[in-house]
Write a protein that holds these residues in place. Sequence first.
Motif, mmCIF file in Angstrom:
data_model
loop_
_atom_site.group_PDB
_atom_site.id
_atom_site.type_symbol
_atom_site.label_atom_id
_atom_site.label_comp_id
_atom_site.label_asym_id
_atom_site.label_seq_id
_atom_site.Cartn_x
_atom_site.Cartn_y
_atom_site.Cartn_z
ATOM 1 N N GLU A 67 0.819 -1.208 0.000
ATOM 2 C CA GLU A 67 0.000 0.000 0.000
ATOM 3 C C GLU A 67 0.859 1.266 0.000
ATOM 4 O O GLU A 67 0.467 2.291 -0.560
ATOM 5 N N LEU A 68 2.040 1.191 0.610
ATOM 6 C CA LEU A 68 2.953 2.333 0.580
ATOM 7 C C LEU A 68 3.392 2.615 -0.855
ATOM 8 O O LEU A 68 3.407 3.763 -1.301
ATOM 9 N N LYS A 69 3.724 1.549 -1.598
ATOM 10 C CA LYS A 69 4.101 1.714 -3.007
ATOM 11 C C LYS A 69 2.942 2.318 -3.794
ATOM 12 O O LYS A 69 3.138 3.213 -4.630
ATOM 13 N N LEU A 70 1.725 1.841 -3.526
ATOM 14 C CA LEU A 70 0.556 2.364 -4.231
ATOM 15 C C LEU A 70 0.307 3.836 -3.887
ATOM 16 O O LEU A 70 -0.069 4.621 -4.760
ATOM 17 N N MET A 71 0.515 4.201 -2.631
ATOM 18 C CA MET A 71 0.305 5.590 -2.225
ATOM 19 C C MET A 71 1.326 6.500 -2.917
ATOM 20 O O MET A 71 0.981 7.599 -3.372
ATOM 21 N N GLU A 72 2.568 6.046 -3.029
ATOM 22 C CA GLU A 72 3.582 6.832 -3.726
ATOM 23 C C GLU A 72 3.201 6.986 -5.200
ATOM 24 O O GLU A 72 3.354 8.062 -5.785
ATOM 25 N N PHE A 73 2.691 5.902 -5.789
ATOM 26 C CA PHE A 73 2.262 5.932 -7.183
ATOM 27 C C PHE A 73 1.109 6.922 -7.363
ATOM 28 O O PHE A 73 1.085 7.720 -8.301
ATOM 29 N N ARG A 74 0.164 6.910 -6.433
ATOM 30 C CA ARG A 74 -0.992 7.822 -6.478
ATOM 31 C C ARG A 74 -0.518 9.273 -6.417
ATOM 32 O O ARG A 74 -0.966 10.126 -7.194
ATOM 33 N N MET A 75 0.385 9.564 -5.500
ATOM 34 C CA MET A 75 0.876 10.941 -5.346
ATOM 35 C C MET A 75 1.588 11.404 -6.607
ATOM 36 O O MET A 75 1.427 12.560 -7.029
ATOM 37 N N GLU A 86 -9.255 8.143 -13.361
ATOM 38 C CA GLU A 86 -8.140 7.513 -14.079
ATOM 39 C C GLU A 86 -7.108 6.978 -13.088
ATOM 40 O O GLU A 86 -6.559 5.882 -13.271
ATOM 41 N N ILE A 87 -6.870 7.739 -12.017
ATOM 42 C CA ILE A 87 -5.921 7.309 -10.978
ATOM 43 C C ILE A 87 -6.414 6.025 -10.323
ATOM 44 O O ILE A 87 -5.640 5.078 -10.135
ATOM 45 N N GLU A 88 -7.716 5.983 -9.993
ATOM 46 C CA GLU A 88 -8.281 4.792 -9.341
ATOM 47 C C GLU A 88 -8.147 3.558 -10.231
ATOM 48 O O GLU A 88 -7.806 2.470 -9.758
ATOM 49 N N GLU A 89 -8.425 3.715 -11.532
ATOM 50 C CA GLU A 89 -8.296 2.585 -12.456
ATOM 51 C C GLU A 89 -6.857 2.091 -12.517
ATOM 52 O O GLU A 89 -6.598 0.884 -12.453
ATOM 53 N N LYS A 90 -5.919 3.029 -12.642
ATOM 54 C CA LYS A 90 -4.498 2.660 -12.714
ATOM 55 C C LYS A 90 -4.055 1.979 -11.418
ATOM 56 O O LYS A 90 -3.308 0.999 -11.441
ATOM 57 N N LEU A 91 -4.507 2.513 -10.290
ATOM 58 C CA LEU A 91 -4.125 1.925 -9.002
ATOM 59 C C LEU A 91 -4.613 0.482 -8.904
ATOM 60 O O LEU A 91 -3.900 -0.389 -8.394
ATOM 61 N N GLU A 92 -5.816 0.224 -9.362
ATOM 62 C CA GLU A 92 -6.360 -1.136 -9.307
ATOM 63 C C GLU A 92 -5.526 -2.072 -10.175
ATOM 64 O O GLU A 92 -5.222 -3.203 -9.783
ATOM 65 N N GLU A 93 -5.110 -1.601 -11.353
ATOM 66 C CA GLU A 93 -4.255 -2.414 -12.234
ATOM 67 C C GLU A 93 -2.920 -2.714 -11.560
ATOM 68 O O GLU A 93 -2.457 -3.855 -11.552
ATOM 69 N N LEU A 98 0.978 -6.087 -8.591
ATOM 70 C CA LEU A 98 1.822 -6.303 -7.408
ATOM 71 C C LEU A 98 1.442 -7.591 -6.687
ATOM 72 O O LEU A 98 2.314 -8.330 -6.222
ATOM 73 N N LEU A 99 0.153 -7.859 -6.565
ATOM 74 C CA LEU A 99 -0.292 -9.096 -5.909
ATOM 75 C C LEU A 99 0.210 -10.318 -6.665
ATOM 76 O O LEU A 99 0.700 -11.280 -6.063
#
Length: 130
Positions: A67-75, A86-93, A98-99
């Motif tokens: 989640e830390l990696k995802l938060m950095e990606f979001r920022m 668009e951010i939400e879609e990319k984050l889900e991908e 990552l999983l």
Amino acid sequence: TMYNGVGLRTVRGTATNGYVQRNLSFQPKQSQVDYNKEMENAMSKSSIANREPNKEILEHQRKRKMELKLMEFRMAMEDRGFEEEEIEEKLEEVRQKLLNEELKLKEDLKPNLSETHAMTEAKNKESKKM
């Protein structure tokens, strides 16, 4: 002769009333043998070294890192001016990617040996190999 078990012959001149108290904080010195026996007893009990690693804690730490990696990606995406949807879609991908990567690399990764649960798990794996 001694006065009350203390090396005074009389209390005269000592500026005390002569009442002698036992020193309750005095601890007689332990011999090395006694100390070693105590340590053996302590080590034979179920101590931290013998505990099973808590899988929930290990899983929680793994999720936090992800989640830390995802938060950095979001920022980073927000700084570049992307839309929220668009951010939400990319984050889900990225989260799914990552999983999948973590599931593949789970056995290959070295555990973080600064955490007690990870150390215990690593020791258990190593002892099973032997």
